[in-house]
Design a protein around this motif. Structure first.
Motif, PDB file in Angstrom:
ATOM      1  N   THR A 172       9.713  -2.891  -0.712  1.00 25.77           N
ATOM      2  CA  THR A 172       8.852  -4.066  -0.806  1.00 25.77           C
ATOM      3  C   THR A 172       8.402  -4.344  -2.230  1.00 25.77           C
ATOM      4  O   THR A 172       8.012  -5.474  -2.539  1.00 25.77           O
ATOM      5  CB  THR A 172       7.611  -3.892   0.079  1.00 25.77           C
ATOM      6  OG1 THR A 172       6.858  -2.756  -0.372  1.00 25.77           O
ATOM      7  CG2 THR A 172       8.018  -3.676   1.534  1.00 25.77           C
ATOM      8  N   THR A 222      11.102   2.243   5.155  1.00 25.36           N
ATOM      9  CA  THR A 222      10.341   1.170   4.518  1.00 25.36           C
ATOM     10  C   THR A 222       9.533   1.752   3.373  1.00 25.36           C
ATOM     11  O   THR A 222       8.717   2.672   3.577  1.00 25.36           O
ATOM     12  CB  THR A 222       9.402   0.485   5.525  1.00 25.36           C
ATOM     13  OG1 THR A 222      10.176  -0.084   6.587  1.00 25.36           O
ATOM     14  CG2 THR A 222       8.606  -0.619   4.848  1.00 25.36           C
ATOM     15  N   CYS A 238      14.232  -0.882   3.220  1.00 23.78           N
ATOM     16  CA  CYS A 238      13.531  -2.027   2.650  1.00 23.78           C
ATOM     17  C   CYS A 238      12.565  -1.550   1.578  1.00 23.78           C
ATOM     18  O   CYS A 238      11.680  -0.723   1.854  1.00 23.78           O
ATOM     19  CB  CYS A 238      12.779  -2.796   3.738  1.00 23.78           C
ATOM     20  SG  CYS A 238      11.855  -4.222   3.116  1.00 23.78           S
ATOM     21  N   HIS A 288       8.019   5.462   7.006  1.00 23.46           N
ATOM     22  CA  HIS A 288       7.245   4.544   6.171  1.00 23.46           C
ATOM     23  C   HIS A 288       6.744   5.351   4.983  1.00 23.46           C
ATOM     24  O   HIS A 288       5.887   6.233   5.124  1.00 23.46           O
ATOM     25  CB  HIS A 288       6.076   3.935   6.943  1.00 23.46           C
ATOM     26  CG  HIS A 288       5.516   2.729   6.280  1.00 23.46           C
ATOM     27  ND1 HIS A 288       5.501   1.473   6.866  1.00 23.46           N
ATOM     28  CD2 HIS A 288       4.977   2.561   5.049  1.00 23.46           C
ATOM     29  CE1 HIS A 288       4.971   0.606   6.034  1.00 23.46           C
ATOM     30  NE2 HIS A 288       4.627   1.248   4.927  1.00 23.46           N
TER      31      HIS A 288
END
Length: 443
Positions: A304, A280, A302, A259
């Protein structure tokens, strides 16, 4: 010049010095000629490079070898050097044929025995020094790892810099070990909404009414202010991937499932594997002008918010398979030396590939472009296969409702990029330009 073995053993020190000077003068006069005779003209640099490379290989081999074989190899190497030196000196100096005295043979034997003892002592000292360095590394590495596991945020931040310091003073697998620990920290579970507060524990009670069973509690523990620690790790790594005294560009980086929050890798250089699979990215992700020397893996990652790869260089393969770009994705001016894979990628925001260069083509099969995309001034090359060249493919791509531009390409294959409407131009989506298909290549 004629010198006997017996005369060398009895001359006084001053004469030995004069003899050494004379040898040096002779070598200086004839060394270049003799070297050329032995190795061939123009081969000096190549020979020296091979000797240096062989020395490094021997050192790495001896490091993991038991003591006895290492001593034997050192003795054998010393004898080889002695014989080689004897041969070189024999070609330059005409020695006397007079038989050596027994006392000279005894002295020579003692000299050889002393050389063997020196070789043994050297190997033992080297191994001892290596063990000392290994012990020091283990001690410093363990201390830094313990700091990273502390509950206080200040101690963990100190642990980041301590681990980076150990990496800077190490090489090879030891440096990689330190980097793996820092990357591993970023792969630990992380809740962004709790990363900047002082909460350390959350207790959730479960009451079971009228069941006769005891109540249960779930305890969730958090690292206090972990956001600061994680961002410190990112900054330390990014700084070591830019030009500096201690570069980590030649090491692998494993950010799989990590993350990453508000990362800035702009102008960084990854000369080894860079793995961001299933990572992420929250907040901005800046990879502007980054260089990936080997393969760059972003599959199933991903983003965001905005992802910036403007001016990036992908010298190896680039994998963005099934990657999700929730915000805008900027690949303007990016260069893909080898094939780029964006198959089944989702671009929810705007996808910018203006002036991008796909040297060996790209795959956008089943990709989704929701809010428009720009492929203006792009170069679509092809994989250089004489039998079956592979170009760029947009098979099954969904171009949404936003404007998608393929105007003024600088190269359009061959083979030309493949689209679903190639055989029937009436199937070209109305939001795709130019309307006159295929696009006209810039002259």
């Amino acid at each position: 010049m004629s010198v006997s073995v017996s005369s060398l053993s009895v001359v006084p020190g001053g004469a030995v010095a004069r003899f050494a000077v004379e040898i040096g003068r002779r070598l200086g006069q004839h060394g270049s000629e003799t070297w050329s005779k032995v190795f061939g003209p123009g081969q000096n640099y190549q020979v020296l490079s091979r000797i240096s490379g062989s020395g490094r290989l021997l050192r790495r081999t001896l490091q993991g070898m038991p003591l006895l074989p290492a001593v034997l190899i050192a003795i054998a190497g010393g004898m080889g050097i002695t014989l080689f030196s004897w041969w070189i000196l024999g070609s330059l100096i005409h020695t006397s044929t007079k038989a050596a005295d027994p006392i000279d043979i005894t002295k020579l034997s003692l000299t050889i025995a002393g050389g063997v003892g020196a070789a043994v002592a050297l190997v033992v000292a080297y191994r001892r020094q290596r063990d000392i360095e290994q012990g020091r590394f283990v001690e410093r590495f363990g201390a830094a790892a313990a700091q990273l596991a502390a509950s206080q945020v200040a101690v963990r931040i100190a642990g980041v810099y301590a681990m980076a310091g150990v990496a800077d003073e190490s090489t090879g697998s030891r440096r990689q070990q330190c980097i793996d620990v820092l990357c591993g920290y970023l792969r630990l579970p992380y809740a962004p909404q709790l990363g900047a507060n002082h909460q350390t524990k959350h207790v959730k009670k479960h009451t079971v009414a009228d069941s006769g069973e005891p109540d249960t509690e779930d305890h969730f523990e958090y690292l206090q202010n972990d956001k600061e620690v994680r961002q410190t790790i990112i900054r330390v790594i990014a700084n070591h991937l830019r030009r500096g005294e201690h570069s980590w560009s030649g090491n692998d980086f494993d950010f799989r499932t990590a993350h990453l929050e508000n990362v800035d890798f702009s102008r960084a250089t990854f000369n080894a594997a860079a793995r961001f699979n299933e990572a992420t990215f929250t907040g901005y992700a800046d990879f502007g002008e980054v260089t990936f020397g080997l393969i760059a893996l972003f599959s199933d990652a991903c983003f965001t918010e905005k992802a910036g790869f403007t001016g990036a260089m992908f010298a190896g393969g680039a994998w963005f398979h099934q990657t999700t770009f929730t915000g805008d994705a900027g690949f303007e001016g990016a260069t893909f030396i080898h094939r780029a894979v964006f198959g089944e990628a989702t671009f929810t925001g705007y996808a910018g590939f203006f002036q991008a260069r796909f040297t060996e083509g790209a795959s956008f099969n089943k990709a989704t472009f929701t809010n428009g995309a720009s492929f203006d001034d792009v170069i679509f090359g092809a994989h250089d296969d004489p039998v079956l060249p592979i170009g760029t493919m947009f098979d099954g791509a969904d171009f949404g409702t936003g404007r998608v531009e393929f105007d003024r390409p600088r190269q359009w294959g061959p083979p030309p990029p493949r689209f679903d409407w190639d055989s029937d131009l009436s199937l070209e989506p109305r939001n795709v330009s130019p309307r006159t298909w295929p696009p006209t290549v810039q002259s």
